[in-house]
Design an enzyme around this catalytic site. Sequence first.
Site, PDB file in Angstrom:
ATOM      1  N   ASP A   1      -3.793   7.967   8.050  1.00  0.00           N
ATOM      2  CA  ASP A   1      -4.631   6.873   8.590  1.00  0.00           C
ATOM      3  C   ASP A   1      -3.948   6.275   9.582  1.00  0.00           C
ATOM      4  O   ASP A   1      -2.844   6.713   9.873  1.00  0.00           O
ATOM      5  CB  ASP A   1      -5.582   6.070   7.395  1.00  0.00           C
ATOM      6  CG  ASP A   1      -4.493   5.086   6.677  1.00  0.00           C
ATOM      7  OD1 ASP A   1      -3.400   5.292   7.312  1.00  0.00           O
ATOM      8  OD2 ASP A   1      -5.210   4.688   5.853  1.00  0.00           O
TER       9      ASP A   1
ATOM     10  N   SER B   1       0.809  -1.157  -0.008  1.00  0.00           N
ATOM     11  CA  SER B   1       0.022  -0.038  -0.022  1.00  0.00           C
ATOM     12  C   SER B   1       0.917   1.191  -0.037  1.00  0.00           C
ATOM     13  O   SER B   1       0.233   2.382  -0.338  1.00  0.00           O
ATOM     14  CB  SER B   1      -0.621  -0.094   1.402  1.00  0.00           C
ATOM     15  OG  SER B   1      -0.153  -0.143   2.445  1.00  0.00           O
TER      16      SER B   1
ATOM     17  N   HIS C   1      -0.753   4.919   7.174  1.00  0.00           N
ATOM     18  CA  HIS C   1      -0.059   5.626   6.114  1.00  0.00           C
ATOM     19  C   HIS C   1       0.023   7.000   6.279  1.00  0.00           C
ATOM     20  O   HIS C   1      -0.745   7.781   6.547  1.00  0.00           O
ATOM     21  CB  HIS C   1      -0.912   5.320   4.649  1.00  0.00           C
ATOM     22  CG  HIS C   1      -1.448   3.936   4.463  1.00  0.00           C
ATOM     23  ND1 HIS C   1      -2.657   3.239   5.089  1.00  0.00           N
ATOM     24  CD2 HIS C   1      -0.755   3.141   3.936  1.00  0.00           C
ATOM     25  CE1 HIS C   1      -2.560   1.972   4.912  1.00  0.00           C
ATOM     26  NE2 HIS C   1      -1.370   1.779   4.162  1.00  0.00           N
TER      27      HIS C   1
END
Length: 444
Positions: free
Chosen positions: A317, A36, A320
């Site tokens: 978040d 991610s 990240h």
Amino acid sequence: MDAMFSRLLFLMTILSLFAGRGIADKARAFFVFGDSYADTGNRNPYNQCVNESWRRPYGLTWPGYPAGRYSSGKIQTDFWGDILGLSSPIAYELLRSHDCKATAKKIRRGVNFAVGGSGIFQAYGFITLAQQVKQFKKLIGQSHEFDSHKLSQSVVLISLVGNDYLAFLDSRNGSIEGVTDLVKPVVSGIIDAVKELYESGLRNFVVSNIAHFGCGRQIGKTSCDSNYDDFLALHTRLLREGIESLKSDLRELSIIISDLMSAVNNIFSSPTQFGFVDLFVPCCAEKGGIERCGEVDEVGGALFEVCSNVEEKFQWDMYHPTQQGWNAIMWLYRNGAKEENKTISFIEGAPKVIDWVESLGFVAYNIPTRISPKLGMIYKKYDQTLQETKRLLDDVNVDILAETLDGFVGLHAPFGNPEHDDDELVNIKPIQQVSPMEEEDVSY
């Protein structure tokens, strides 16, 4: 006076297109693998169980709506693409689901195979790094866009920052006992991926180091802890040794490590230098918590809140960085950090990112640093050729040159980056009082 200098800078940029083009070329394509921290849209947007990055408020800062990125906006993939002078490569999932000529052409600039949640093992049920490499080999085998020369002139980013370790810790309620046994196979998996991609014709690699687990989000936390230092240090050492071994074994290999862990540690050690506040509290989370960004209830009501100062937040978040957080990390990759009388590099294998890109024979597109206030404005692109153009202009009468070129090319046409899909114009930011980081950089 300011208008004249601004006009001159623009003219110098125009000249650089003519003066510098024959000296070096940009990378031919950009291929991305990992998790991610590099994914730009490979999670299925239609699967409610896995499409967090396709939900609001992701993409709040850029482009203003969800774009498959785990951030408020741009992530390292986008910033690396800018440095290489290429737009961010198309996500493989989007490539598969949109079979049209316009999309097929985008393969020429590279493809992103990274998937949020990916690792060496199928820890969270997502495609592994080895499977991403297989996707690449299959795509290259079917495409007529890439011969051996073009592949050798391309750049690879591999970002696997710790999902295997996270899954292990989750399965043991956070206990770190036994996690060091996982380090060797994880690092070996990364090294094997580099070897396989090299055998496919790729030669130029950026491999990210692991994330800083000790700087995880937690309400009331004020500093990074040292509980994970042993296995983080082991991962770093084995990765470094594996990369050095590859350098000696593989001819024409050019590879660097981007030290994500050290960069984050530097930011967390002096957050005010980068304009950040509340480091351990994410911008997007449930009220009073650190999770649930993007989640909604049965009737679509938000179960999260978004901070009003996203530009001052490093963390988007639970896991990240924000776009500004990534901007700070990439700034350290490009410039290093001053400590006493020396500059600390966060790139292993080259002093700075720009030095490595130039060593490959490519033009490195960098955000200008410390331009004189006389110029009034900062242009984002073509700084690599400006210094050479300035030298050529030393003995030239500025007024005559400006008048001549004004009539030749016109100075009122929009000046943009044709490689960007969204046709965004070059960002212009007036000189003003900013933080030490912004003083030498422009976020976009």
